[in-house]
Design an enzyme around this catalytic site. Structure first.
Site, PDB file in Angstrom:
ATOM      1  N   ILE A   1      32.504  67.873  79.148  1.00 33.77           N
ATOM      2  CA  ILE A   1      31.579  68.378  80.157  1.00 33.77           C
ATOM      3  C   ILE A   1      30.234  67.694  79.970  1.00 33.77           C
ATOM      4  CG2 ILE A   1      30.421  70.406  81.086  1.00 33.77           C
ATOM      5  CD1 ILE A   1      33.436  70.415  81.521  1.00 33.77           C
ATOM      6  N   LYS A   2      29.740  67.093  81.041  1.00 41.21           N
ATOM      7  CA  LYS A   2      28.449  66.399  80.973  1.00 41.21           C
ATOM      8  C   LYS A   2      27.311  67.378  81.259  1.00 41.21           C
ATOM      9  CE  LYS A   2      27.915  62.139  82.442  1.00 41.21           C
ATOM     10  NZ  LYS A   2      27.900  60.943  83.322  1.00 41.21           N
ATOM     11  N   ILE A   3      26.348  67.399  80.352  1.00 38.18           N
ATOM     12  CA  ILE A   3      25.172  68.257  80.477  1.00 38.18           C
ATOM     13  C   ILE A   3      23.933  67.385  80.307  1.00 38.18           C
ATOM     14  CG2 ILE A   3      23.887  70.178  79.455  1.00 38.18           C
ATOM     15  CD1 ILE A   3      26.559  71.347  78.543  1.00 38.18           C
TER      16      ILE A   3
ATOM     17  N   LEU B   1      33.125  65.108  83.145  1.00 40.44           N
ATOM     18  CA  LEU B   1      32.826  65.767  84.420  1.00 40.44           C
ATOM     19  C   LEU B   1      31.497  66.487  84.281  1.00 40.44           C
ATOM     20  CD1 LEU B   1      33.610  66.778  87.273  1.00 40.44           C
ATOM     21  CD2 LEU B   1      34.865  68.641  86.155  1.00 40.44           C
TER      22      LEU B   1
END
Length: 373
Positions: A140-142, A109
């Site tokens: 978590i997509k960064i 996400l």
């Protein structure tokens, strides 16, 4: 004995992830069937994917009605809808997560792309999303922007699994791996259990060919035109060599001894955009151990139908890949500019998709608000 191309791909050490997510996939059992029938062991999402899913509001009607009754803001509604879908997808993949010891079974996400150049805001949202979804197999997509690099380290230091996205150059990829190692070292110092954490580095593929080929066509010489369709695979192969270099160091060995899992290269943007190229190009040519290939469904289906494997296509290819880039430079391709253009476009595209998503939800909330009844 392997009996299908996808089974062979999985046996070759490539984790097959789906680059798509929607409530319809979850509720119809499609996502579960992809696990059992097509060897899919993870999912990636992004703002474009959610914008596409929400364009068909039928599957979200009840939730949108409830959000409108509660007077939810557009931002809050988008957050609730997307985190609900991701949470449910995490539950679908929980068995895979357990069976693989946390290596696969992951669902990604992304943080709000409007914060791609804001380190503190990215970290704050990453922590909030992690707590909201509340599933151990979340990633978590960064984005790997300059401001995203310290956010990656700080997020990992909180014990949060991270999918680093929008990587185009090997130099930036090396910076990403350094950010990963620093984050895991800090996570260990902070008392987090490294065995529960995971990370992938999403190295974008097809967009490199699209941008380089456009420039080669403009140059127009025989030497330039002969290089079309070579840059993306060569770029990814150089990235894999960088991965082998970094995860062969003493620094990594120390973390591995503490239970950490390597940050695997993930081949993203693997749908072929030029129809002159084989539709399975960015799967067949990037088979290597301990990698992830996240595919749009069309690519997944194409490989299931007629994909071919020729063993490890990446290990030992760095010298040949470097020759490709030497040839590109010789004909006048500024690869540094290519990478910068692609990064800027990537952030802009996700930002545009996020705005489209906000607009779609805003319209749905307005049409359902008590004032409209």
């Amino acid at each position: 004995m392997s009996t299908t191309p996808l089974a062979d791909l999985s046996a070759a050490g490539v984790s097959i992830w789906l680059d798509d997510l929607s409530r319809k996939r979850i509720e119809t059992g499609n996502l579960a069937s992809l696990i059992s029938e097509k060897h899919v062991v993870g999912v990636t999402s992004n703002p474009t994917i959610f914008a596409g899913a929400l364009a068909d509001a039928a599957g979200y009607a009840d939730q949108l009605d409830d959000l409108a009754r509660r007077g939810a803001s557009v931002d809050d509604a988008v957050r609730e809808i997307t985190t609900d879908d991701v949470r449910r997808a995490c539950d679908v993949f929980r068995g895979v997560f357990t069976e693989t010891g946390g290596v696969d079974g992951r669902v990604s996400l992304e943080v709000d792309p409007r914060k791609a150049h804001q380190t503190d805001a990215t970290v704050s949202e990453a922590i909030d999303l992690w707590k909201t979804v509340d599933r151990p197999n979340l990633m978590i997509k960064i984005p790997a922007t300059p401001e995203g690099l310290p956010a990656i380290t700080r997020t990992l230091a909180e014990g949060i699994s991270v999918n680093v996205t929008l990587i185009f150059s090997v130099d930036r990829y090396r910076a990403v791996m350094d950010a990963f190692l620093a984050g895991m070292e800090q996570a260990r110092a902070n008392g987090h259990d490294l065995t529960t954490m995971g990370s992938v580095a999403s190295f974008f593929v097809s967009r490199v060919d699209s941008e380089v080929d456009k420039r080669l066509d403009k140059i127009g010489t025989d030497a330039a035109l002969a290089l079309r369709g070579t840059a993306a695979v060569a770029n990814a192969r150089l990235a894999y060599q960088a991965y082998l270099d970094v995860f062969g160091t003493e620094r990594w060995a120390t973390l591995q001894g503490a239970g950490a899992k390597a940050q695997r290269p993930l081949w993203a943007s693997t749908g072929v955009k030029n129809k002159a190229y084989p539709d399975t190009l960015y799967v067949t040519e990037l088979v290597a151990p301990n990698t992830v290939n996240t595919m749009p469904e069309a690519t997944l289906d194409a490989f299931a139908d007629h994909g071919e494997l020729h063993g490890d296509a990446v290990s030992g290819t760095a010298s040949a890949a470097a020759e490709v880039f030497a040839a590109l430079a010789e004909v006048g391709i500024d690869v540094g500019d290519v990478y910068q253009v692609l990064e800027n476009e990537g952030v802009d595209k996700f930002d545009g998709s996020w705005k489209e998503l906000l607009d779609t939800v805003s319209e749905q909330l307005t049409s359902r608000s008590p004032e409209q009844s």
